[in-house]
Design an enzyme around this catalytic site. Structure first.
Site, PDB file in Angstrom:
ATOM      1  N   GLU A  35       1.247  -1.515  -0.020  1.00  0.00           N
ATOM      2  CA  GLU A  35       0.124   0.210   0.403  1.00  0.00           C
ATOM      3  C   GLU A  35       0.754   0.949   0.110  1.00  0.00           C
ATOM      4  O   GLU A  35       2.302   1.336   1.416  1.00  0.00           O
ATOM      5  CB  GLU A  35      -0.841  -0.129   1.628  1.00  0.00           C
ATOM      6  N   ASP A  38       3.183   2.196  -4.669  1.00  0.00           N
ATOM      7  CA  ASP A  38       2.819   2.112  -6.685  1.00  0.00           C
ATOM      8  C   ASP A  38       3.160   3.543  -6.536  1.00  0.00           C
ATOM      9  O   ASP A  38       4.096   3.294  -7.961  1.00  0.00           O
ATOM     10  CB  ASP A  38       0.918   2.339  -7.498  1.00  0.00           C
ATOM     11  N   ALA A 124     -15.119   3.586  -0.331  1.00  0.00           N
ATOM     12  CA  ALA A 124     -15.247   2.548   0.672  1.00  0.00           C
ATOM     13  C   ALA A 124     -13.277   1.739  -0.144  1.00  0.00           C
ATOM     14  O   ALA A 124     -12.934   0.748   0.541  1.00  0.00           O
ATOM     15  CB  ALA A 124     -16.069   1.295   0.437  1.00  0.00           C
ATOM     16  N   SER A 128     -13.557   2.408  -7.324  1.00  0.00           N
ATOM     17  CA  SER A 128     -14.772   2.701  -8.173  1.00  0.00           C
ATOM     18  C   SER A 128     -14.656   3.832  -9.404  1.00  0.00           C
ATOM     19  O   SER A 128     -14.966   4.132 -10.072  1.00  0.00           O
ATOM     20  CB  SER A 128     -16.402   3.463  -7.422  1.00  0.00           C
ATOM     21  N   SER A 129     -13.975   4.796  -8.878  1.00  0.00           N
ATOM     22  CA  SER A 129     -13.228   6.097  -9.705  1.00  0.00           C
ATOM     23  C   SER A 129     -12.182   5.305 -10.902  1.00  0.00           C
ATOM     24  O   SER A 129     -12.655   5.380 -11.786  1.00  0.00           O
ATOM     25  CB  SER A 129     -12.589   6.809  -9.687  1.00  0.00           C
ATOM     26  N   ASP A 173      -4.350   1.381  -9.485  1.00  0.00           N
ATOM     27  CA  ASP A 173      -5.670   0.871  -9.083  1.00  0.00           C
ATOM     28  C   ASP A 173      -7.070   0.317 -11.209  1.00  0.00           C
ATOM     29  O   ASP A 173      -6.807  -0.275 -10.966  1.00  0.00           O
ATOM     30  CB  ASP A 173      -6.578   2.013  -8.722  1.00  0.00           C
ATOM     31  N   TYR A 223      -3.083  12.456   0.813  1.00  0.00           N
ATOM     32  CA  TYR A 223      -2.595  11.594  -0.077  1.00  0.00           C
ATOM     33  C   TYR A 223      -1.567  12.628  -1.273  1.00  0.00           C
ATOM     34  O   TYR A 223      -0.491  12.154  -0.850  1.00  0.00           O
ATOM     35  CB  TYR A 223      -3.561  11.158  -1.519  1.00  0.00           C
TER      36      TYR A 223
HETATM   37  C1  GLA Z   1      -5.524   4.536  -3.604  1.00  0.00           C
HETATM   38  C2  GLA Z   1      -4.288   5.740  -5.113  1.00  0.00           C
HETATM   39  C3  GLA Z   1      -3.761   3.975  -5.771  1.00  0.00           C
HETATM   40  C4  GLA Z   1      -2.839   3.502  -4.466  1.00  0.00           C
HETATM   41  C5  GLA Z   1      -2.997   3.732  -3.228  1.00  0.00           C
HETATM   42  C6  GLA Z   1      -2.516   3.208  -2.118  1.00  0.00           C
HETATM   43  O1  GLA Z   1      -6.454   3.689  -3.940  1.00  0.00           O
HETATM   44  O2  GLA Z   1      -5.044   5.730  -5.848  1.00  0.00           O
HETATM   45  O3  GLA Z   1      -2.818   4.359  -6.079  1.00  0.00           O
HETATM   46  O4  GLA Z   1      -1.665   4.990  -3.952  1.00  0.00           O
HETATM   47  O5  GLA Z   1      -4.286   4.788  -2.641  1.00  0.00           O
HETATM   48  O6  GLA Z   1      -1.609   1.750  -1.874  1.00  0.00           O
END
Ligand code: GLA
Length: 387
Positions: A35, A38, A124, A128-129, A173, A223
């Protein structure tokens, strides 16, 4: 029975008084481990799931693009001659794909009508995006014969997210939504985008997601700040290791050696990320050996790092993971995705799933006076044409 493919066709017919020519399914994703790695060029271990966004689409003879969000019962339209960011946030994911495909030099030959909706819960942490962007891009590629590769679709979706949703996300994602494979997790190397499928046998274990109900709005949260903090760490560490380009090229031992050179928050972010990248590699070896117990322990370690060092958890998610750890049949648990809310992911012995859900729901209700919604998910293929 999955009602969504039929439902989206019905909605399309009701809104546009025509039949769609193409139906597309774009799944949400889980991530077993890896997590916030990426965008640091590290490894991730995601999979596509049986919660998806469905699209019904048809070309128009003119330049108009008509969008309909079935779950919100809202419409939006724009012309291919004027593709711009909108104040309607859901529309931006679709407009963003049209815009980024054009920016990549592809010609969308005519307008279209599309209706979309599904069962990936919003906010959640199930992406979804990314499912909306991936599905829209794939639908346009199929509808107009654009022959866009899966990798290019994922990269385009990432740009749409950056430019139209304002989230400086990594590639995980959309990559997972597009490249998912039944009964497999994807070990993706985010540095060179090479990937490998690992079988993930769900005969004896189930993946259970517990939705804290705390909605994360990643763009408005920390983020993007986390991404900057990682970049700050790389900039400082470059003074000592000039060849590094990302935290992927730094070991946990090197971060520890330069603890005093880094501001405390940056040190803790770097400590988490470098440790997590090493952990994913070791976790994949656990999977290969079939040692799910060792794998599950690493999920707990990831959670502790996300909560204490990376500071992207919340009290509700910490509660869910702590509670899971005490319940029988739980192999591993942690918060999943960007954080600040969303779901925990739990690997639970198949025979204990019902008891687990009942116990954790009761505990959550007692603690937060809010019902807990849980999903037992299966791993599916990535975006595909289904009609
Ligand atoms: C979100 C981001 C991903 C990743 C995760 C954390 O989902 O869209 O690119 O950084 O957070 O692992």
């Amino acid at each position: 029975m999955n009602i969504y493919p039929d439902k989206i066709t019905d909605v399309f017919q009701a809104i546009y008084a025509k039949n769609p020519t193409l139906i597309v399914r774009a799944p949400g994703r889980i991530n077993l481990i890896g997590e916030h790695t990426d965008y640091n060029d590290g490894f991730v271990l995601p999979a596509a799931i049986d919660k998806a966004i469905y699209f019904a689409i048809r070309a128009r003879p003119d330049r108009l693009c008509k969008l309909y969000a079935a779950d919100l019962e809202q419409a939006y339209e724009f012309s291919l001659d004027n593709v711009q960011k909108s104040s309607v946030s859901w529309a931006n994911y679709l407009i963003g794909m049209v815009s980024e495909l054009s920016a990549a030099g592809l010609t969308i030959p005519s307008g279209f009508e599309v209706a979309f909706g599904g069962d990936v819960p919003n906010g959640a942490g199930l992406s979804s995006s990314a499912a909306v962007e991936s599905g829209m891009g794939y639908a346009l590629s199929e509808l107009f014969g654009l022959n866009i590769s899966r990798l290019d679709l994922a990269l385009t979706a990432q740009l749409a997210e950056h430019h139209f949703a304002g989230l400086q996300c990594g590639i995980m994602d959309m990559f997972a939504s597009i490249h998912g494979k039944e009964q497999s997790v994807i070990r993706l190397d985010c540095r060179d985008l090479s990937y490998e499928y690992f079988p993930f046998d769900l005969t004896n274990y189930r993946i259970v997601l517990c939705n804290s109900g705390v909605k994360h709005t990643l763009a408005e949260s920390a983020y993007n700040t986390r991404r900057q903090e990682c970049e700050e760490g790389v900039a400082i560490l470059k003074n000592f290791y000039p060849s590094i380009r990302s935290l992927r090229e730094v070991s946990l031992a090197q971060v520890e050696a330069h603890r005093d050179d880094l501001p405390d928050n940056v040190y803790r972010r770097c400590r988490y990320v470098t440790g997590e990248i090493e952990r994913v590699v070791a976790a994949c070896e656990d999977l290969q050996r079939g040692d799910l117990g060792a794998f599950g322990q690493k999920m707990y370690e990831t959670h502790a790092g996300l909560s204490q060092d990376y500071e992207v958890s919340c009290v509700e998610l910490d509660f869910l993971v702590e509670a899971a750890q005490t319940l029988e049949g739980v192999i591993g648990a942690r918060m999943m995705g960007g954080g600040f809310g969303g779901c925990s992911i739990n690997i639970v012995n198949t025979e204990k799933v019902e008891d687990f859900i009942e116990a954790i729901s009761t505990a959550y209700l007692n603690q937060y006076h809010r019902p807990l919604v849980s999903y037992v998910v299966t791993i599916t293929n990535g975006v595909e044409k289904i009609g």
